[in-house]
Motif scaffolding. Structure first.
Motif, PDB file in Angstrom:
ATOM      1  N   MET A   1       0.847  -1.193   0.000  1.00 29.54           N
ATOM      2  CA  MET A   1       0.000   0.000   0.000  1.00 29.54           C
ATOM      3  C   MET A   1       0.883   1.243   0.000  1.00 29.54           C
ATOM      4  SD  MET A   1      -3.045   0.990   2.650  1.00 29.54           S
ATOM      5  CE  MET A   1      -3.992   2.485   2.421  1.00 29.54           C
ATOM      6  N   THR A   2       0.559   2.214  -0.871  1.00 32.34           N
ATOM      7  CA  THR A   2       1.375   3.420  -0.981  1.00 32.34           C
ATOM      8  C   THR A   2       1.140   4.340   0.200  1.00 32.34           C
ATOM      9  OG1 THR A   2       1.214   3.280  -3.387  1.00 32.34           O
ATOM     10  CG2 THR A   2       1.906   5.381  -2.453  1.00 32.34           C
ATOM     11  N   SER A   3       2.230   4.806   0.813  1.00 37.91           N
ATOM     12  CA  SER A   3       2.111   5.743   1.928  1.00 37.91           C
ATOM     13  C   SER A   3       2.006   7.165   1.398  1.00 37.91           C
ATOM     14  CB  SER A   3       3.313   5.608   2.861  1.00 37.91           C
ATOM     15  OG  SER A   3       4.512   5.898   2.164  1.00 37.91           O
ATOM     16  N   THR A   4       1.564   8.073   2.259  1.00 37.28           N
ATOM     17  CA  THR A   4       1.375   9.473   1.892  1.00 37.28           C
ATOM     18  C   THR A   4       2.417  10.324   2.596  1.00 37.28           C
ATOM     19  OG1 THR A   4      -0.999   9.138   1.585  1.00 37.28           O
ATOM     20  CG2 THR A   4      -0.245  11.400   1.904  1.00 37.28           C
ATOM     21  N   VAL A   5       3.102  11.192   1.841  1.00 39.85           N
ATOM     22  CA  VAL A   5       4.129  12.038   2.429  1.00 39.85           C
ATOM     23  C   VAL A   5       3.581  13.413   2.811  1.00 39.85           C
ATOM     24  CG1 VAL A   5       4.973  12.983   0.222  1.00 39.85           C
ATOM     25  CG2 VAL A   5       6.529  12.816   2.169  1.00 39.85           C
ATOM     26  N   LEU A   6       2.532  13.866   2.106  1.00 39.35           N
ATOM     27  CA  LEU A   6       1.991  15.210   2.337  1.00 39.35           C
ATOM     28  C   LEU A   6       0.470  15.159   2.255  1.00 39.35           C
ATOM     29  CD1 LEU A   6       2.444  18.389   2.480  1.00 39.35           C
ATOM     30  CD2 LEU A   6       2.287  18.329  -0.022  1.00 39.35           C
ATOM     31  N   THR A   7      -0.190  15.793   3.232  1.00 37.08           N
ATOM     32  CA  THR A   7      -1.643  15.883   3.234  1.00 37.08           C
ATOM     33  C   THR A   7      -2.069  17.302   3.571  1.00 37.08           C
ATOM     34  OG1 THR A   7      -1.816  13.583   3.994  1.00 37.08           O
ATOM     35  CG2 THR A   7      -3.785  14.959   4.186  1.00 37.08           C
ATOM     36  N   LEU A   8      -2.954  17.853   2.767  1.00 32.76           N
ATOM     37  CA  LEU A   8      -3.584  19.130   3.070  1.00 32.76           C
ATOM     38  C   LEU A   8      -5.069  18.880   3.283  1.00 32.76           C
ATOM     39  CD1 LEU A   8      -0.912  20.008   1.527  1.00 32.76           C
ATOM     40  CD2 LEU A   8      -2.148  22.095   0.929  1.00 32.76           C
ATOM     41  N   SER A   9      -5.630  19.454   4.328  1.00 32.93           N
ATOM     42  CA  SER A   9      -7.037  19.249   4.648  1.00 32.93           C
ATOM     43  C   SER A   9      -7.727  20.588   4.869  1.00 32.93           C
ATOM     44  CB  SER A   9      -7.174  18.380   5.901  1.00 32.93           C
ATOM     45  OG  SER A   9      -8.522  18.191   6.248  1.00 32.93           O
ATOM     46  N   LYS A  10      -8.729  20.865   4.030  1.00 28.29           N
ATOM     47  CA  LYS A  10      -9.564  22.074   4.148  1.00 28.29           C
ATOM     48  C   LYS A  10      -8.723  23.353   4.186  1.00 28.29           C
ATOM     49  CE  LYS A  10     -13.023  19.259   4.456  1.00 28.29           C
ATOM     50  NZ  LYS A  10     -13.829  18.977   3.248  1.00 28.29           N
ATOM     51  N   VAL A  11      -7.702  23.411   3.363  1.00 31.50           N
ATOM     52  CA  VAL A  11      -6.799  24.565   3.384  1.00 31.50           C
ATOM     53  C   VAL A  11      -7.403  25.732   2.602  1.00 31.50           C
ATOM     54  CG1 VAL A  11      -4.581  25.446   2.546  1.00 31.50           C
ATOM     55  CG2 VAL A  11      -4.694  23.260   3.753  1.00 31.50           C
ATOM     56  N   THR A  12      -7.436  26.879   3.242  1.00 30.33           N
ATOM     57  CA  THR A  12      -7.950  28.103   2.630  1.00 30.33           C
ATOM     58  C   THR A  12      -6.889  29.193   2.718  1.00 30.33           C
ATOM     59  OG1 THR A  12     -10.240  27.577   3.203  1.00 30.33           O
ATOM     60  CG2 THR A  12      -9.735  29.889   2.760  1.00 30.33           C
ATOM     61  N   ARG A  13      -6.741  29.920   1.606  1.00 30.20           N
ATOM     62  CA  ARG A  13      -5.852  31.089   1.595  1.00 30.20           C
ATOM     63  C   ARG A  13      -6.515  32.154   0.742  1.00 30.20           C
ATOM     64  NH1 ARG A  13      -3.496  34.989   2.951  1.00 30.20           N
ATOM     65  NH2 ARG A  13      -1.254  35.417   2.785  1.00 30.20           N
ATOM     66  N   ALA A  14      -6.806  33.301   1.368  1.00 29.61           N
ATOM     67  CA  ALA A  14      -7.521  34.368   0.679  1.00 29.61           C
ATOM     68  C   ALA A  14      -6.678  35.630   0.640  1.00 29.61           C
ATOM     69  CB  ALA A  14      -8.847  34.639   1.379  1.00 29.61           C
ATOM     70  N   TYR A  15      -6.889  36.403  -0.417  1.00 31.01           N
ATOM     71  CA  TYR A  15      -6.302  37.732  -0.561  1.00 31.01           C
ATOM     72  C   TYR A  15      -7.472  38.703  -0.697  1.00 31.01           C
ATOM     73  CZ  TYR A  15      -2.288  34.839  -1.745  1.00 31.01           C
ATOM     74  OH  TYR A  15      -1.297  33.886  -1.733  1.00 31.01           O
ATOM     75  N   GLY A  16      -7.841  39.326   0.414  1.00 31.19           N
ATOM     76  CA  GLY A  16      -9.044  40.138   0.406  1.00 31.19           C
ATOM     77  C   GLY A  16     -10.261  39.249   0.226  1.00 31.19           C
ATOM     78  N   THR A  17     -11.060  39.538  -0.799  1.00 31.64           N
ATOM     79  CA  THR A  17     -12.252  38.732  -1.066  1.00 31.64           C
ATOM     80  C   THR A  17     -11.970  37.564  -2.019  1.00 31.64           C
ATOM     81  OG1 THR A  17     -12.873  40.195  -2.897  1.00 31.64           O
ATOM     82  CG2 THR A  17     -13.756  40.716  -0.712  1.00 31.64           C
ATOM     83  N   LEU A  18     -10.745  37.493  -2.556  1.00 32.78           N
ATOM     84  CA  LEU A  18     -10.395  36.426  -3.494  1.00 32.78           C
ATOM     85  C   LEU A  18      -9.834  35.222  -2.748  1.00 32.78           C
ATOM     86  CD1 LEU A  18      -9.908  35.345  -6.367  1.00 32.78           C
ATOM     87  CD2 LEU A  18      -7.655  36.446  -6.286  1.00 32.78           C
ATOM     88  N   LYS A  19     -10.466  34.069  -2.924  1.00 33.69           N
ATOM     89  CA  LYS A  19      -9.969  32.838  -2.320  1.00 33.69           C
ATOM     90  C   LYS A  19      -9.103  32.103  -3.333  1.00 33.69           C
ATOM     91  CE  LYS A  19     -13.373  31.786   1.253  1.00 33.69           C
ATOM     92  NZ  LYS A  19     -14.340  30.785   1.762  1.00 33.69           N
ATOM     93  N   ALA A  20      -7.783  32.176  -3.137  1.00 30.74           N
ATOM     94  CA  ALA A  20      -6.871  31.461  -4.024  1.00 30.74           C
ATOM     95  C   ALA A  20      -6.938  29.959  -3.767  1.00 30.74           C
ATOM     96  CB  ALA A  20      -5.445  31.971  -3.833  1.00 30.74           C
ATOM     97  N   LEU A  21      -7.089  29.580  -2.496  1.00 27.39           N
ATOM     98  CA  LEU A  21      -7.321  28.187  -2.108  1.00 27.39           C
ATOM     99  C   LEU A  21      -8.604  28.166  -1.299  1.00 27.39           C
ATOM    100  CD1 LEU A  21      -3.717  27.142  -0.968  1.00 27.39           C
ATOM    101  CD2 LEU A  21      -4.750  26.887  -3.230  1.00 27.39           C
ATOM    102  N   ASP A  22      -9.512  27.263  -1.651  1.00 23.79           N
ATOM    103  CA  ASP A  22     -10.858  27.301  -1.087  1.00 23.79           C
ATOM    104  C   ASP A  22     -11.226  25.941  -0.497  1.00 23.79           C
ATOM    105  OD1 ASP A  22     -13.432  27.955  -0.421  1.00 23.79           O
ATOM    106  OD2 ASP A  22     -14.185  28.020  -2.481  1.00 23.79           O
ATOM    107  N   GLY A  23     -10.783  25.704   0.740  1.00 23.25           N
ATOM    108  CA  GLY A  23     -11.074  24.428   1.393  1.00 23.25           C
ATOM    109  C   GLY A  23     -10.447  23.249   0.687  1.00 23.25           C
TER     110      GLY A  23
END
Length: 359
Positions: free
Chosen positions: A1-23
């Motif tokens: 079974m392949t292992s996971t090295v990196l996990t992102l969960s519900k990541v949000t990054r906004a610049y003002g009203t613009l969500k560059a990353l949305d959950g």
């Protein structure tokens, strides 16, 4: 079974009203080559910067090798970064550029010149630059500079390497050669590469897994062949740039669009996205207008506009009754391209089971 090295969960990054990353949710396997495909403005650069630690997410978690790293500074993350413009030091030689990270990193810098020399020598050989150690980086080709940038990152032995459109600054011939070299280098090192690109061809050619980013979210993660043959939404099919797309609605009677109702085939994507109908460029046959079609085929009329020859294939363009341009791709290793007359009328025919319907 392949292992996971990196996990992102519900990541949000906004610049003002613009969500560059949305959950955003993301899982990157260990010891793999992963392509991240997305158009301009989809959040690719922001995602890389969050993973590398250059930016902190507004919400969500980033887990790398089993530990949370949202507040861990970049130099303590064990993540390498290869920039699109290479970011080499023009006043240093190839060897000194590669050695820089070893000697100047904050955590465990290597101070023994013999150890530095041995590590640099091995890494330069690994990326195929043996004999160029003393050259200035302004005296070597673009492809060689790309390998210097990669060697400078790999020599520090990171567990993950982020590549930000690494082939974008190279000409077409170099891009083709570097694809194979990057994959071979990654396999020899056994480290995960996350390769960000806006090119669907590059993403499919490079990745064991291809992730598609749209409006700050991963909308499909799949093997390259599965993604190419079965995109799960209209948006993904559009990114792949190999499907003719129709808007419309789906009912038991078929797909109703601007050119009439197409019968439904066997392949329907799960409901939930934008309705649409897609037929890949290379699944279409060009026949004389009025030619008969089989019960399992779909046909629409089109007016021939022009051909485009690319060596291995010919792409033919037709104008449809609603004014849109419809594309047909003929692989010359399989059959000849259609011999069409400018402004001539033709039947564009495909098997209904070759089409994808998005409910």
């Amino acid at each position: 079974m392949t292992s996971t090295v990196l996990t992102l969960s519900k990541v949000t990054r906004a610049y003002g009203t613009l969500k560059a990353l949305d959950g955003l949710d993301l899982a990157v396997p260990d010891n793999a080559y992963v392509s991240l495909l997305g158009p301009s403005g989809s959040g690719k650069t922001t995602l890389l910067r969050v993973i590398a630690g250059f930016e902190t997410p507004d919400a969500g978690t980033v887990t790398f090798k089993g530990r949370r790293v949202e507040t861990v500074p970049p130099h303590r993350r064990d993540i390498g970064f290869v920039f699109q413009n290479f970011a080499l030091f023009p006043h240093l030689s190839v060897a000194r550029n590669v050695a820089f990270g070893l000697e100047n990193r904050e955590v465990n810098p290597v101070t023994d010149p013999k150890v530095v020399e041995a590590k640099v020598r091995d890494m330069i050989a690994l990326v195929g630059l043996k004999g160029l150690e003393d050259r200035g980086v302004t005296q070597i080709s673009g492809g060689q500079r790309q390998r210097v940038a990669l060697a400078r990152t790999l020599v520090t032995e990171p567990s993950l390497v982020l590549l930000d459109e690494p082939l974008g600054a190279l000409d077409a011939n170099l891009r083709g050669r570097m694809r194979g070299e990057l994959r071979a280098i990654r396999e020899r090192c056994g480290v995960t590469f996350l390769h960000v690109t806006g090119s669907e061809t590059e993403a499919l050619a490079m990745g064991d897994t291809v992730l598609v980013l749209d409006q700050g979210r991963i909308v499909q993660a799949d093997r390259a062949d599965a993604l190419y043959n079965r995109p799960n939404s209209v948006a993904v099919a559009r990114f792949l740039n190999c499907y003719n797309l129709f808007d419309g609605s789906v009912s038991d009677a078929g797909f109703k669009g601007p050119l009439g109702t197409f019968p439904l085939g066997a392949h329907r994507a799960p409901a939930g996205g934008r309705p649409g109908y897609a037929i890949r460029y290379d699944r279409i046959d060009v026949r004389p207008e009025g030619a008969g079609v089989a019960a399992d085929e779909v046909a629409i009329p089109g007016t021939f506009i022009a051909d485009e020859y690319s060596g291995a294939a010919v792409n033919s363009f037709f104008s449809l009754e609603d004014g849109r341009v419809f594309e047909v791709e003929s692989h010359l290793s399989q059959h000849e391209a259609p011999d069409c007359t400018p402004h001539g009328r033709y039947a564009l025919v495909w098997k209904r089971d070759d089409a994808l319907v998005f409910a």
